[in-house]
Design an enzyme around this catalytic site. Structure first.
Site, short mmCIF file in Angstrom:
data_model
loop_
_atom_site.label_atom_id
_atom_site.label_comp_id
_atom_site.label_asym_id
_atom_site.label_seq_id
_atom_site.Cartn_x
_atom_site.Cartn_y
_atom_site.Cartn_z
N ASP A 10 0.57 -1.29 -0.33
CA ASP A 10 0.41 0.58 0.43
C ASP A 10 0.66 1.67 0.01
OD1 ASP A 10 -2.23 1.64 0.54
OD2 ASP A 10 -1.75 2.22 2.53
N ASP A 12 -0.25 4.97 1.07
CA ASP A 12 -0.42 6.09 1.66
C ASP A 12 -0.85 5.11 3.50
OD1 ASP A 12 -0.93 8.44 0.70
OD2 ASP A 12 -3.56 7.75 -0.24
C1 XBP Z 1 -5.78 6.11 1.22
C2 XBP Z 1 -7.07 6.69 0.59
C3 XBP Z 1 -6.25 8.19 -0.63
C4 XBP Z 1 -5.95 9.00 0.15
C5 XBP Z 1 -6.13 10.29 -0.78
O1 XBP Z 1 -5.81 4.87 1.30
O2 XBP Z 1 -8.07 6.44 0.75
O3 XBP Z 1 -7.47 8.36 -0.96
O4 XBP Z 1 -5.84 9.32 1.67
O5 XBP Z 1 -5.63 10.09 -2.40
P1 XBP Z 1 -4.71 3.77 1.21
P2 XBP Z 1 -6.72 10.80 -3.37
O6 XBP Z 1 -3.73 3.85 1.83
O7 XBP Z 1 -5.40 2.14 1.55
O8 XBP Z 1 -5.14 3.56 -0.09
O9 XBP Z 1 -7.31 11.96 -2.86
O10 XBP Z 1 -5.74 10.39 -4.71
O11 XBP Z 1 -7.48 9.32 -3.19
MG MG Z 2 -2.80 2.61 3.45
#
Ligand code: XBP
Ligand code: MG
Length: 247
Positions: A10, A12
Site C-alpha cells: 500500500d 498512503d
Molecule cells: C488511501 C486513500 C487515499 C488518500 C487520498 O487509502 O484513501 O484516497 O487518502 O488520495 P489506502 P486521493 O492507503 O488504503 O490506499 O485523493 O488520490 O484519493
Molecule cells: Mg493506507
C-alpha cells in the site's frame, strides 16, 4: 509451505507518511480556495480515513454537512480535482517523506529477487511521481492505482490486479498495509497481510493480520507480542510460510 515471491505494498500510510501533512493539507487548501468554511484538523481527519479515496471521503463529509447526495458528489468532484493538483505540487516540492525503512526494505527485497508491486486507491496523478522520487523508477514491477482499478479498498480488486500482473499465486505473496480497511482488501484477495500501523491506524481492528508492527525499520516493536523484530526479507519469508506470531 509457500515461498515468498512477491510483496505488494500500500502507499498512503505504509510506504509514505502522506496523510496528516499531505493529503489533509491539500484537502484544506481546496476547501479554502473554493470559499468553503471547512477545515479538517489533525484529529478530525482520522475517522474520515475509514472512507478510502479522496472523492468518496469528500462526498461523505459533505453529506454529513447537509448537502444532498447530488450536490455533494458534484462539489466533491470539483474539490477533488483541485486537491489532486495541490497534492501533486507538494510531491514535486519533495514535501512527502517515505516511512523510515521503506526504501531499504524495497531495495532488500529486489536484491533478493523478490518482486514488488504497489496496490493503492490513490490517484495516478500523484502516485507515480511520488514513488519515482522516493523509490526510483525501477523499484516496483507493477503500480496499480485508481486509474486502472476504480473499485476502492476494502474491495480486493486492486490486490487481485497486482497478483494477476505479477502472475504470482496469493500464497506466494504478502501484502503490507497500514489500515484495517486496506488489510481487509488484501485478505479478501487471499493474501497474507503484515500491518505497519501509524498514528491514525493504531488501535484499529487487525483481526486476520499475519503480524502487526509499529514501524518498518529496525527496532520497530511487534504490537501485541513479546517478540522484537524488524521488517526485513527474513520476516516476510517467515510470514509467507504461514508462521504466526504469538499474541
Ligand atoms: C488511501 C486513500 C487515499 C488518500 C487520498 O487509502 O484513501 O484516497 O487518502 O488520495 P489506502 P486521493 O492507503 O488504503 O490506499 O485523493 O488520490 O484519493
Ligand atoms: Mg493506507
Amino acid at each position: 509451505m509457500a515461498d515468498l515471491q512477491a510483496v505488494i505494498f500500500d502507499v498512503d500510510g505504509t510506504l509514505v507518511d502522506s496523510e496528516r501533512d499531505g493529503h489533509r493539507v491539500a484537502f484544506n487548501e481546496a476547501f479554502a480556495a473554493a470559499g468553503l468554511p471547512y477545515h479538517w484538523d489533525v484529529e478530525q481527519y482520522g475517522p474520515l480515513l475509514t472512507t478510502t479515496g479522496g472523492q468518496r471521503r469528500l462526498t461523505r463529509f459533505l453529506v454529513e454537512q447537509g448537502y444532498d447526495d447530488q450536490e455533494a458528489s458534484a462539489l466533491a468532484e470539483t474539490l477533488q480535482a483541485d486537491k489532486t493538483r495541490r497534492f501533486a505540487a507538494m510531491v514535486r516540492s519533495d514535501l512527502l517523506p517515505a516511512r523510515p525503512g521503506a526504501v531499504e526494505l524495497v531495495e532488500e527485497l529486489r536484491a533478493e529477487g523478490v518482486r514488488t508491486a504497489v496496490a493503492t486507491t490513490g490517484s495516478a496523478d500523484w502516485v507515480h511521481p511520488l514513488l519515482d522520487r522516493l523509490f526510483g523508477p525501477d523499484a516496483f514491477d507493477f503500480i496499480f492505482t485508481r486509474a486502472q482499478v476504480p473499485a476502492l479498498k476494502p474491495d480486493p480488486a486492486v490486490y487481485l490486479a497486482a497478483l494477476a500482473g505479477l502472475q504470482v499465486p496469493a500464497d506466494n505473496a504478502i501484502a503490507i498495509e497500514d489500515s484495517s480497511v486496506g488489510m481487509r482488501a488484501a485478505l479478501a484477495a487471499g493474501l497474507r497481510c503484515l500491518v505497519v500501523t501509524n498514528a491514525y491506524t493504531r488501535g484499529q481492528d487487525f483481526t486476520g493480520a499475519a503480524a502487526v508492527v509499529s514501524e518498518l525499520r529496525a527496532s520497530g516493536e511487534l504490537v501485541g507480542s513479546g517478540l522484537a523484530s524488524q521488517v526485513d526479507v527474513a520476516l516476510l519469508r517467515w510470514l509467507c510460510r504461514g508462521e504466526r506470531l504469538a499474541s
